[in-house]
Design a protein around this motif. Structure first.
Motif, PDB file in Angstrom:
ATOM      1  N   LEU A   1      60.294  30.529  86.938  1.00 36.81           N
ATOM      2  CA  LEU A   1      58.968  30.092  86.695  1.00 36.81           C
ATOM      3  C   LEU A   1      58.532  30.753  85.398  1.00 36.81           C
ATOM      4  O   LEU A   1      58.782  31.807  85.185  1.00 36.81           O
ATOM      5  N   GLU A   2      58.189  29.987  84.545  1.00 34.84           N
ATOM      6  CA  GLU A   2      57.551  30.493  83.275  1.00 34.84           C
ATOM      7  C   GLU A   2      56.260  29.531  82.969  1.00 34.84           C
ATOM      8  O   GLU A   2      56.099  28.422  83.055  1.00 34.84           O
ATOM      9  N   ILE A   3      55.275  30.259  82.529  1.00 39.57           N
ATOM     10  CA  ILE A   3      53.973  29.729  82.026  1.00 39.57           C
ATOM     11  C   ILE A   3      53.545  30.301  80.797  1.00 39.57           C
ATOM     12  O   ILE A   3      53.500  31.470  80.731  1.00 39.57           O
ATOM     13  N   ASN A   4      53.635  29.422  79.785  1.00 40.70           N
ATOM     14  CA  ASN A   4      52.916  29.967  78.563  1.00 40.70           C
ATOM     15  C   ASN A   4      51.516  29.127  78.231  1.00 40.70           C
ATOM     16  O   ASN A   4      51.332  28.065  78.421  1.00 40.70           O
ATOM     17  N   VAL A   5      50.674  29.981  77.586  1.00 37.14           N
ATOM     18  CA  VAL A   5      49.350  29.498  76.927  1.00 37.14           C
ATOM     19  C   VAL A   5      49.720  29.426  75.496  1.00 37.14           C
ATOM     20  O   VAL A   5      50.282  30.749  75.100  1.00 37.14           O
ATOM     21  N   PHE A   6      48.932  28.789  74.938  1.00 36.84           N
ATOM     22  CA  PHE A   6      49.178  28.602  73.209  1.00 36.84           C
ATOM     23  C   PHE A   6      47.985  28.163  72.481  1.00 36.84           C
ATOM     24  O   PHE A   6      47.249  27.331  73.168  1.00 36.84           O
ATOM     25  N   TYR A   7      47.862  28.778  71.399  1.00 34.85           N
ATOM     26  CA  TYR A   7      46.760  28.349  70.315  1.00 34.85           C
ATOM     27  C   TYR A   7      47.496  28.095  69.121  1.00 34.85           C
ATOM     28  O   TYR A   7      48.210  28.992  68.625  1.00 34.85           O
ATOM     29  N   THR A   8      47.017  26.999  68.411  1.00 39.20           N
ATOM     30  CA  THR A   8      47.443  26.786  67.182  1.00 39.20           C
ATOM     31  C   THR A   8      46.355  26.242  66.240  1.00 39.20           C
ATOM     32  O   THR A   8      45.452  25.510  66.725  1.00 39.20           O
ATOM     33  N   LYS A   9      46.573  26.761  65.011  1.00 40.34           N
ATOM     34  CA  LYS A   9      45.555  26.148  64.103  1.00 40.34           C
ATOM     35  C   LYS A   9      46.339  25.922  62.775  1.00 40.34           C
ATOM     36  O   LYS A   9      47.000  26.490  62.261  1.00 40.34           O
ATOM     37  N   LEU A  10      46.412  24.470  62.593  1.00 43.45           N
ATOM     38  CA  LEU A  10      47.084  23.911  61.447  1.00 43.45           C
ATOM     39  C   LEU A  10      46.037  23.385  60.221  1.00 43.45           C
ATOM     40  O   LEU A  10      45.230  22.910  60.517  1.00 43.45           O
ATOM     41  N   ASP A  11      46.372  24.245  59.082  1.00 45.77           N
ATOM     42  CA  ASP A  11      45.491  23.980  58.072  1.00 45.77           C
ATOM     43  C   ASP A  11      46.320  23.183  57.010  1.00 45.77           C
ATOM     44  O   ASP A  11      47.744  23.279  57.142  1.00 45.77           O
ATOM     45  N   ASN A  12      45.669  22.732  55.993  1.00 47.76           N
ATOM     46  CA  ASN A  12      46.323  21.989  54.957  1.00 47.76           C
ATOM     47  C   ASN A  12      47.014  20.568  55.149  1.00 47.76           C
ATOM     48  O   ASN A  12      48.181  20.472  54.662  1.00 47.76           O
ATOM     49  N   MET A  13      46.764  20.135  56.488  1.00 54.41           N
ATOM     50  CA  MET A  13      47.660  19.225  57.107  1.00 54.41           C
ATOM     51  C   MET A  13      47.664  18.042  55.816  1.00 54.41           C
ATOM     52  O   MET A  13      46.837  17.509  55.238  1.00 54.41           O
ATOM     53  N   ILE A  14      49.066  17.797  55.819  1.00 53.12           N
ATOM     54  CA  ILE A  14      49.298  16.520  54.718  1.00 53.12           C
ATOM     55  C   ILE A  14      49.197  15.231  55.221  1.00 53.12           C
ATOM     56  O   ILE A  14      49.979  15.050  56.482  1.00 53.12           O
ATOM     57  N   ARG A  15      48.390  14.621  54.792  1.00 51.14           N
ATOM     58  CA  ARG A  15      47.864  12.952  55.323  1.00 51.14           C
ATOM     59  C   ARG A  15      48.013  12.115  54.211  1.00 51.14           C
ATOM     60  O   ARG A  15      47.798  12.179  53.210  1.00 51.14           O
ATOM     61  N   TYR A  16      48.698  10.854  54.920  1.00 48.61           N
ATOM     62  CA  TYR A  16      48.815   9.536  53.956  1.00 48.61           C
ATOM     63  C   TYR A  16      47.306   9.277  53.755  1.00 48.61           C
ATOM     64  O   TYR A  16      46.785   8.983  54.416  1.00 48.61           O
ATOM     65  N   VAL A  17      47.142   8.850  52.498  1.00 49.22           N
ATOM     66  CA  VAL A  17      45.629   7.951  52.424  1.00 49.22           C
ATOM     67  C   VAL A  17      45.901   6.991  51.625  1.00 49.22           C
ATOM     68  O   VAL A  17      46.556   6.803  50.297  1.00 49.22           O
ATOM     69  N   GLY A  18      45.654   5.567  52.031  1.00 51.61           N
ATOM     70  CA  GLY A  18      45.671   4.371  51.462  1.00 51.61           C
ATOM     71  C   GLY A  18      44.720   4.095  50.694  1.00 51.61           C
ATOM     72  O   GLY A  18      43.691   4.011  50.896  1.00 51.61           O
ATOM     73  N   GLY A  19      45.000   4.021  49.288  1.00 49.96           N
ATOM     74  CA  GLY A  19      44.128   3.671  48.222  1.00 49.96           C
ATOM     75  C   GLY A  19      44.097   2.158  48.048  1.00 49.96           C
ATOM     76  O   GLY A  19      44.823   1.447  48.579  1.00 49.96           O
ATOM     77  N   PHE A  20      43.209   1.832  47.130  1.00 45.76           N
ATOM     78  CA  PHE A  20      43.082   0.380  46.815  1.00 45.76           C
ATOM     79  C   PHE A  20      44.236  -0.159  46.045  1.00 45.76           C
ATOM     80  O   PHE A  20      44.515  -1.397  46.143  1.00 45.76           O
ATOM     81  N   LEU A  21      44.750   0.386  45.306  1.00 41.10           N
ATOM     82  CA  LEU A  21      45.954  -0.022  44.583  1.00 41.10           C
ATOM     83  C   LEU A  21      47.527   0.776  44.819  1.00 41.10           C
ATOM     84  O   LEU A  21      48.342   0.289  44.999  1.00 41.10           O
ATOM     85  N   GLN A  22      47.417   2.210  44.907  1.00 46.01           N
ATOM     86  CA  GLN A  22      48.277   2.879  45.406  1.00 46.01           C
ATOM     87  C   GLN A  22      48.014   3.706  46.737  1.00 46.01           C
ATOM     88  O   GLN A  22      46.754   3.977  46.980  1.00 46.01           O
ATOM     89  N   SER A  23      49.142   4.306  47.323  1.00 42.57           N
ATOM     90  CA  SER A  23      48.526   5.335  48.396  1.00 42.57           C
ATOM     91  C   SER A  23      49.211   6.810  47.653  1.00 42.57           C
ATOM     92  O   SER A  23      49.986   6.749  46.997  1.00 42.57           O
ATOM     93  N   ASN A  24      48.926   7.787  48.653  1.00 43.44           N
ATOM     94  CA  ASN A  24      49.327   8.792  48.301  1.00 43.44           C
ATOM     95  C   ASN A  24      49.268   9.939  49.387  1.00 43.44           C
ATOM     96  O   ASN A  24      48.646   9.714  50.486  1.00 43.44           O
ATOM     97  N   TYR A  25      49.875  11.230  49.304  1.00 44.46           N
ATOM     98  CA  TYR A  25      49.650  12.255  50.248  1.00 44.46           C
ATOM     99  C   TYR A  25      48.786  13.104  49.885  1.00 44.46           C
ATOM    100  O   TYR A  25      48.809  13.546  48.847  1.00 44.46           O
ATOM    101  N   GLU A  26      47.856  13.441  50.636  1.00 40.01           N
ATOM    102  CA  GLU A  26      46.965  14.849  50.310  1.00 40.01           C
ATOM    103  C   GLU A  26      46.800  15.636  51.535  1.00 40.01           C
ATOM    104  O   GLU A  26      46.997  15.438  52.607  1.00 40.01           O
ATOM    105  N   ASN A  27      46.220  16.838  51.130  1.00 39.72           N
ATOM    106  CA  ASN A  27      45.899  18.040  51.968  1.00 39.72           C
ATOM    107  C   ASN A  27      44.528  17.826  52.336  1.00 39.72           C
ATOM    108  O   ASN A  27      43.656  18.363  51.668  1.00 39.72           O
TER     109      ASN A  27
END
Lengths: 777, 408
Positions: free
Chosen positions: A590-616
């Protein structure tokens, strides 16, 4: 600590390390005091000449798994007692009891090794699930199917064999999860070999680290890691198997290993062939009147290689490996019909690894490994017509052809990659050890696509160089007779790229050199109340460096983002584990784990009007719990269940660069499963139909995933969602001649339910498979 | 250990039944979608991956200061669906998310009813729909070299016009926005070659002239002296319009700034003519922006408002400093005087790359994602008064505004 590591380069090399495995058996029993008859706890049971061993529990029981057939000398020892020896000729699982006489002489505690390696890993302070593949060696299933049944893990697929997959650990997926083979990162070679393509027959066990990635792994993963540990095969071994599945899918595998004369030199060779038409039919997600049969989704892979292993030279072990992989994959259209575009890749790999225990000084173990990859990736999309679903044709994308995206392609991307890993482990004393791991990676890419350049009118792909050095230092210390263990880790990351890019405005070419440095650290602590019961707690601050494509873009539609910061993740895990085996050899885990995570600066794709890019600009919080239960109810019935609830929420309060409230702050992160469970049972029995040396196994399992939204849930009319799925599988295995001949049958998705794990990418319905395996030893 | 086989079998059966029961499907969600109001607004909320996300369409009553969330809004697909209003009908024109054009109609209660759909060939990429009358409309496709003719009442196709013969460089001239004037359908052609851009070697503007009575192409007119290209923007219906003189104006995006020799500009086809007005060519890219030190690269979110005044948002790449489409405020709200050929920056905050513009009586509604708020600011054309903040605040970026019944 790392003496088991025998191979360096990624999954590919896994294929070669085929060379070293076999069928295994279990010895278990009880140890008692000869005079009083009382059970003896903490007696060391080891198999002479191997690393296998166990310590008895409070009730005196021990179990040692994974033993080779044939003669095994079992040593039972305990300080204050006379050491006992028993030689067992293993042909099947054995029950061996010991009674020990008290004596005044003490054993040298250094000679013993307690517990199986798998269980030792499971009991580490960091959250980890370990499952042993050699216990299901006749199975027809795949690694992904096994992984997705693990607590905290989901593997999502876009189709049949060879299709792209996405593995998530506690909700984090993609590049945030490290994939390792024998501790060496595989992520950089994902175009050439997928983890799922590593045959289960050559895997000993799979370790799934959740949230916290050990320092001994050199990658920059933050959400977790999967480490695949390969089998050791006996000196003379041949293994042939053939698997046939629905939709004209078949796998052929041939392994051979032998010892050269009387010398301690082993050579192995292996070849694997996979093919699938993947031609299942599904309802188009885009057109309610259309059914699509996947008629351009064929997949073919050939992998082969040679390995030479020796224990004759100064090192304890030297291993040299050569691998070749060829993959051809047609591209199936779902939004629209694709009939000609395909990908082809080739990989040539050479690797050397050496290890030596007690290097320079007593207690210092050295593992050195290096690998060189030359890979070619080709994407061909130059059809001079496109196809309607009814087979009629229309104009291509450009005057140079093309079916997919916006332009024609005939790429020839070469890449030279070199990796070198050094691992030093020093056991200072019984309670303290230190580990240093340094992974250096160099990549030189030479992309070419003259057809693309002609079709869009300017050059987009340029040569690029990348270096990375990831250094991990771990210090482990024990207190109170190893009841309390603390493991502290510090990591340093360095990454640089050097390339030319075409940038906005006007696609002006410029030289770009990026350097990144960062630091991560973690601490894990475990306290064992009894041999069966322990708690663990861990904290980690890890870093994921931006990936090459995120930094550099594609030179065309995705612009470079040189100022991307690494993603940073804080992770806390608290777990409780109970693992008990009773007198009847029935084990309850038997195993039980509880966890907490905080992720910062997530890299996200951003669709622009001409090109797109990745941003934090992403932030995410997650809280959850996973639960794992395994129980041998009887000698022939095994039950298991696990469940995961992970509540991932958007944690960004404001829109980027503004004081505007983020409209999705606090909302559940979309397109990530938040509740799922797996249950099943297995019936297994020896010689069910008479005869001898036969084993039968029947299993029935259910995998459930609650429905979840594809988008942030803003409206009561939100409709796009990944539907709830509850899939039932069953299988049957029967082996003869001590598992040297194995027949396996499996039916997946028995009730032929609609299954979608990636939005708008329907999976096959009911499928069946049969596997035949023959082992010569 | 003695085994009770009956209990064992019972246990297995129980486990199996529980597993099967737990798997039962949920009931589908009700699909009643009531909304109300005189104005259609749309906000955009991207998903964490950035590739996907939703647009939220809702009807509101007026432009009284208010904050709207998306709780009862209709979701559409971001980066795929284009929303176009024709009369009381709202059309969803999908790009890759679906092959189905959906039609919604404003009902007497101010709500929306789904009143039709049309299934296209895959990869059609509809860019615009325009009515000739209540029973005949044209749909331009960017993915196929054809113009569809449909009955908007029944959403049934009655014909199509093959325009492949007018393609330059490939088999598709890439039909964009359209307008009907005096029985002629004018179709702007992007003539993109790979990607979304016109060939760097071809700074020309092509427009098809189609006879709507015969449904045949009369000719393709080409303007090749102004260094413009790519007339109109594929997802924005207001990039081609007529003024009070019945002259047609066409905004030419000219490779969206990617090709230095292609200039952002506006061309005209005068009333009664089917050729470009040789006397009119407004090079916006080289014209200074009054009240701003930099020049425009593109003009998006266009809205003609009468008296020769065109409003919109000019992309000024000098403000694109960090390379972030989300964080950089590089969309400048502008007033363009078509007759005087001037461009003036208005005293409004700049937006990131996800703004919009609409018309409400004598006010221009600028949808801006600024440093301090997301929503629609007002600009009073009569008084020049500008709201100090967004009057209509949206949840997500203000993506679209349409007041039903406005002439433009």
């Amino acid at each position: 600590m790392f003496s088991g590591i025998k191979s360096y380069i990624g999954a590919i090399v896994a294929l070669l390390s085929l060379a070293f495995a076999q069928n295994t058996y279990t010895i278990s029993g009880f140890v008692t005091d000869a005079k009083t008859g009382k059970s003896l706890a903490d007696v060391n049971i080891v198999v002479e000449g191997t690393n296998f061993g166990a310590a008895t529990r409070e009730d005196g029981f021990y179990i040692i798994e994974g033993l080779s057939p044939g003669e095994n000398k079992i040593i039972s020892s305990m300080i204050g007692y006379t050491t006992m020896y028993r030689t067992i000729n293993l042909k099947t699982d054995e029950h061996v009891n010991f009674t020990l006489d008290k004596k005044a002489v003490e054993m040298d505690p250094i000679q013993v090794k307690a517990k199986t390696e798998a269980r030792e890993i499971q009991e580490q302070a960091i959250p980890v699930s370990v499952f042993r593949i050699d216990e299901i060696q006749g199975t027809v299933t795949s690694l992904n199917e096994l992984l997705t049944k693990t607590a905290g893990v989901k593997v999502r697929s876009g189709g049949g064999a060879g299709s792209s997959t996405r593995m998530s650990v506690r909700g984090l997926e993609g590049k945030r999860i490290g994939i390792f083979v024998e501790g060496t990162p595989l992520n950089d070679q994902s175009d050439f070999v997928d983890m799922n393509e590593i045959p289960l027959d050559i895997i000993e066990r799979v370790e799934v680290y959740k949230g916290i990635v050990p320092a001994k792994f050199g990658g920059s993963a933050i959400g977790g890691a999967v480490n695949i540990v390969l089998k050791e095969f006996p000196p003379h071994y041949t293994d042939l198997s053939y698997t046939m599945k629905s939709y004209n899918t078949y796998d052929v595998k041939l392994l051979h290993k032998r010892k050269l004369g009387d010398r301690d030199i082993l050579v192995g060779a292996g070849i694997f062939y996979n093919y699938s038409d993947n031609d299942y039919t599904f309802n188009s997600p885009y057109n309610p009147d259309l059914k699509i049969t996947r008629d351009h989704d064929a997949y073919e892979k050939i992998m082969g290689g040679l390995v030479l292993q020796s224990h004759e030279w100064w090192f304890d072990e030297v291993e040299i490996e050569l691998v070749y992989i060829d993959t051809e994959k047609e591209i199936q259209g779902i939004e629209y019909n694709i009939q000609e575009a395909e990908n082809n890749s080739n990989a040539y790999i050479a690797a050397v690894s050496v290890n030596k225990d007690n290097f320079l000084t007593e207690g210092l173990d050295l593992d050195l490994s290096g690998g060189f990859f030359y890979t070619i990736f080709k994407h061909q999309d130059k059809a001079m017509q496109r196809y309607n679903w009814d087979g009629t044709t229309y104009h291509p994308l450009t005057s140079y052809g093309g079916e997919i995206g916006t332009d024609a392609n005939d790429s020839y991307d070469q890449k030279y990659t070199a990796m070198q890993k050094t691992n030093l482990n020093y056991i200072i004393d019984q309670n303290n050890s230190v580990n240093l791991n340094v992974l250096y990676n160099y990549a030189y890419g030479i992309p070419e696509d003259s057809l693309k350049e002609m079709s869009i009118g300017h050059k987009t792909d340029f040569k690029n160089r990348m270096h990375s050095i990831i250094t991990g230092l771990n210090y482990e210390t024990n207190f109170f007779g190893h009841r309390l263990t603390n493991s502290a880790t510090l990591k340093h990351y360095y990454y640089s790229t050097n390339t030319t890019l075409a940038e906005l405005p006007h696609f002006v070419q410029g030289k770009h050199i990026y350097h990144k440095n960062d630091i991560g650290f973690s601490n894990a602590i475990r306290y064992r109340f009894t041999p069966d019961f322990l708690i663990k707690a861990a904290y980690a601050y890890d870093v994921r460096l931006p990936a090459e494509n995120e930094l550099l873009g594609d030179g065309f539609l995705i612009m470079p983002a040189g100022d991307l910061e690494p993603e940073r993740n804080n992770n806390i895990n608290i777990g409780v584990m109970y693992d008990h085996t009773n007198f009847s050899n029935n084990r309850l885990q038997l195993e039980i784990n509880v966890f907490y995570t905080k992720l910062d600066n997530m890299i996200r794709y951003v669709g622009g009007f001409l090109q797109s890019n990745y941003e934090n600009f992403g932030e995410m919080k997650s809280m959850g719990v996973d639960f794992d239960f395994k129980y041998d109810l009887t000698s022939f019935l095994y039950l298991y269940a696990n469940a995961t609830y992970q509540d991932l929420r958007d944690a960004r309060e404001f829109e980027p660069g503004s004081t505007v409230e983020n409209p999705t702050y606090g909302d559940r992160m979309p397109n990530i499963p938040y509740f799922y469970y797996n249950t099943g049972f297995e019936l297994h029995k020896n010689n069910l139909f008479g005869g001898k040396d036969q084993k039968s196994r029947f299993y029935f399992e259910n995998s459930f995933v609650e429905e979840y939204f594809y988008d942030f849930e803003q409206s009561i009319y939100q409709e796009r969602r990944i539907p709830r799925s509850s899939i039932f599988n069953m299988g049957l295995e029967h082996s003869f001649r001590n598992k040297n001949v194995i027949i396996g049958l499996q039916v997946n998705n028995i009730f032929d339910q609609e299954q979608i794990t990636i939005f708008n990418r329907p999976m096959p319905g009911r499928t069946a498979a049969i596997k035949l395996r023959y082992i010569f030893k | 250990m003695k085994i009770n086989y009956f209990r064992l079998v019972l246990l297995i059966l129980t486990v199996t039944v529980v597993m099967i029961i737990a798997s039962c499907e949920k009931d589908p969600t009700s699909s009643d979608k009531p909304t109300e109001g005189e104005i259609a607004i749309v906000s955009a909320v991207p998903n964490p991956d950035g590739f996907s996300g939703s647009l939220y369409l809702q009807l509101i009553d007026d432009i009284s200061p208010a904050t709207y969330d998306n709780t009862t809004a209709l979701p559409f697909t971001m980066n795929s669906d284009q929303i176009t209003v024709r009369g009381d009908n709202i059309y969803k024109l999908p790009w890759l998310d679906s092959d189905v054009i959906e039609k919604y109609t404003r009902n007497d209660e101010g709500g929306l009813d789904k009143t039709g759909e049309y299934i296209m060939e895959a990869n059609s990429g509809p860019t615009s729909i325009i009515y000739q009358n209540d029973t005949k409309a044209y749909i331009a496709l960017s993915g196929r070299p054809k113009i569809l003719i449909v009955n908007p009442l029944t959403m049934e196709k009655s014909g199509e016009i093959d325009i492949s013969a007018y393609a330059v460089g490939d088999g598709n001239p890439d039909a964009q926005q359209m307008i009907i004037r005096d029985g002629k359908l004018f179709v702007a052609l992007a003539q993109a070659v790979g990607g979304f851009y016109a060939s760097p070697d071809r700074a020309k503007v092509d427009v098809l002239v189609i006879n709507t009575e015969m449904n045949v192409v009369e000719k393709m007119i080409t303007e090749e002296t102004s260094s413009f290209s790519q007339p109109t923007r594929p997802i924005e219906a207001n990039q081609i319009f007529t003024d009070e003189n019945n002259d047609i104006y066409i905004i030419c995006q000219s490779a969206f700034g990617a090709v230095p020799s292609h200039k952002l500009g506006i061309l005209r086809i005068k009333n009664g003519e089917t050729e470009f007005d040789a006397g009119y060519s407004f090079n916006m890219e080289d014209a200074p922006i009054i009240n701003d030190p930099f020049n425009a690269t593109t003009l998006f979110c266009a809205q003609y408002a009468g008296n020769g005044k065109l409003y919109g948002q000019a992309a000024v790449m000098a403000y694109f400093t960090t390379g972030s489409f989300v964080e950089d405020r590089f969309f400048v709200p502008v007033e363009v005087d078509l007759y005087a050929q001037t461009i003036t920056a208005l005293d409004l905050p700049r937006s990131n790359g996800f703004g919009s513009t609409g018309l409400y009586e004598d006010k221009i509604m600028f949808g801006l994602a600024t440093d301090t708020d997301n929503g629609f600011y007002t600009y009073d054309m009569a008084t020049g008064e500008i709201s100090a903040e967004a009057i209509i605040k949206t949840t997500g970026t203000p993506f679209y505004f349409k007041h039903f019944g406005e002439e433009w």
